[in-house]
Design an enzyme around this catalytic site. Structure first.
Site, PDB file in Angstrom:
ATOM      1  N   SER A 171      58.182  41.497 -18.856  1.00 35.20           N
ATOM      2  CA  SER A 171      57.457  42.568 -18.156  1.00 35.20           C
ATOM      3  C   SER A 171      58.179  43.128 -16.934  1.00 35.20           C
ATOM      4  CB  SER A 171      56.083  42.070 -17.728  1.00 35.20           C
ATOM      5  OG  SER A 171      55.212  42.101 -18.809  1.00 35.20           O
ATOM      6  N   LYS A 174      58.978  46.749 -16.846  1.00 33.17           N
ATOM      7  CA  LYS A 174      57.946  47.788 -16.702  1.00 33.17           C
ATOM      8  C   LYS A 174      58.156  48.732 -15.508  1.00 33.17           C
ATOM      9  CE  LYS A 174      54.489  45.136 -19.283  1.00 33.17           C
ATOM     10  NZ  LYS A 174      53.404  44.149 -19.176  1.00 33.17           N
ATOM     11  N   TYR A 201      59.203  49.522 -26.565  1.00 29.20           N
ATOM     12  CA  TYR A 201      58.636  48.558 -25.619  1.00 29.20           C
ATOM     13  C   TYR A 201      59.143  47.137 -25.875  1.00 29.20           C
ATOM     14  CZ  TYR A 201      55.271  45.413 -23.486  1.00 29.20           C
ATOM     15  OH  TYR A 201      54.714  44.382 -22.774  1.00 29.20           O
ATOM     16  N   TYR A 244      49.491  41.513 -12.015  1.00 29.56           N
ATOM     17  CA  TYR A 244      48.253  41.602 -12.820  1.00 29.56           C
ATOM     18  C   TYR A 244      47.032  41.158 -12.019  1.00 29.56           C
ATOM     19  CZ  TYR A 244      52.240  40.807 -15.923  1.00 29.56           C
ATOM     20  OH  TYR A 244      53.464  40.822 -16.495  1.00 29.56           O
ATOM     21  N   VAL A 278      56.846  37.118 -18.544  1.00 30.23           N
ATOM     22  CA  VAL A 278      56.550  35.836 -19.196  1.00 30.23           C
ATOM     23  C   VAL A 278      57.808  35.055 -19.598  1.00 30.23           C
ATOM     24  CG1 VAL A 278      54.215  36.385 -19.996  1.00 30.23           C
ATOM     25  CG2 VAL A 278      56.177  36.944 -21.451  1.00 30.23           C
TER      26      VAL A 278
END
Ligand code: GLN
Length: 321
Positions: free
Chosen positions: A66, A69, A191, A243, A261
């Site tokens: 991630s 992103k 992605y 998050y 992760v």
């Protein structure tokens, strides 16, 4: 002792403090990630004026996950501008898990680009035809940010693609509401490939330092990111980067950040420093346990919190002058 030796000493101290901390579990929902060595632990910091501090397994490679992103969001802003990009993704913290199958009920957009839904919407915006061209454009940008050659981990990509049905569900939900176009597989491939970029802790710290340095890689002096959008990216990292742990993080660490992760985590001290930690054992929210502990400790020891009262240019930077 010079200030740089003193800071290297602090980095080593933080490393030693948490080296034997073994809470958390390596991610297994992408089967290939389960192969990571849970004991690996690296810390790296680069300042915008060229100082480098690193410790532990800083050269161990893993996938960015991630942490792609914020950089993909930057690319969408550069290619499409704010209005068009924000028509597809919001900037509101969701308070929910990174892989939550939901859209903002008021706007029907994904809450923000740091969770999977928002990142898939962003991937849809920056994809190109053929698929490889969009992936290559992302890899090229990341190579400039890291200042070295980077490649996609094909095994992780295959593993993620094989097991990525939750992300497919999110993508189809967004297709239903007109957030992404009907090239759903294409957007997902973009992605998944972004998440499968191989990096080490040092690469991530350099990328973070490039954001800290308003988009210019401080070691190669290459302008990588359009500086007018770096503030957009840092803001969303500050409010949404961890998050459903984002509020706690902002309170305790006080820096724009992003976790993945794969076990990586980056933090940015605006105009000053890029920080990265790698440790693949994750907490229940998918954030690196030692990554959080090490960043918390570094921020406290070096006075890096954005609202530190002594932070007139942080005490860290002042000590280098
Ligand atoms: N590739 C991962 C996924 O989509 C990224 C998640 C993460 O790093 N939080 O599930």
């Amino acid at each position: 002792m010079s200030h740089t030796a003193e800071i290297q000493g602090i980095v080593e101290q933080v490393y030693k403090k948490y080296r034997n901390h073994d809470e958390g579990e390596v991610a297994t929902y992408i089967p290939e990630l389960a192969k990571a060595n849970p004991d690996h632990f690296g810390i790296c910091m680069f300042t915008v004026d060229g100082h480098m501090f690193r410790c532990g397994d800083w050269d161990q490679e893993f996938t960015i996950q991630s942490i792609c992103k914020p950089f993909a969001f930057q690319m969408a802003l550069e290619e499409h501008g704010r209005d068009h990009t924000l028509a597809h993704v919001g900037v509101e913290p969701s308070g929910d898990a990174f892989n939550s199958i939901e859209l903002d009920p008021r706007t029907l957009r994904p809450f923000n680009p740091m969770i999977n839904a928002g990142a898939i919407a962003v991937a849809s915006l920056i994809k190109k035809s053929p698929v490889e061209a969009g992936i290559q454009a992302f890899v090229e940008k990341m190579k400039l940010a890291a200042g070295r050659n980077l490649t996609i981990d094909e095994d992780v990509l295959a593993s993620e693609s094989l097991t990525g049905n939750r992300n497919r569900a999110i993508a189809y939900l967004m297709l239903n509401f007109g957030i992404i176009d009907d090239a759903v597989d294409h957007s997902l491939q973009q992605y998944f490939a972004q998440c499968s970029l191989r990096v080490n802790c040092s690469d991530l710290a350099m990328m973070a330092a490039t954001l800290a340095n308003m988009g210019t890689n401080p070691f190669t002096n290459t302008r990588v990111f359009d500086f007018q959008y770096v503030k957009d990216v840092l803001t969303v990292m500050f409010t949404c980067g961890l998050y459903d742990h984002a509020g706690e993080w902002a309170y305790r660490v006080g820096l724009p950040a992003k976790s993945g992760v794969g076990g990586g985590i980056i933090a940015v001290v605006n105009r000053q420093v890029g920080i990265a930690v790698y440790s693949p054992r994750l907490d229940a929210k998918g954030n690196s346990v030692r990554g959080i502990l090490a960043c918390k400790e570094l921020a406290a020891q070096l006075g890096l919190h954005a609202f530190e009262f002594s932070n007139v240019g942080s005490s860290f930077m002042q000590s280098l002058l």
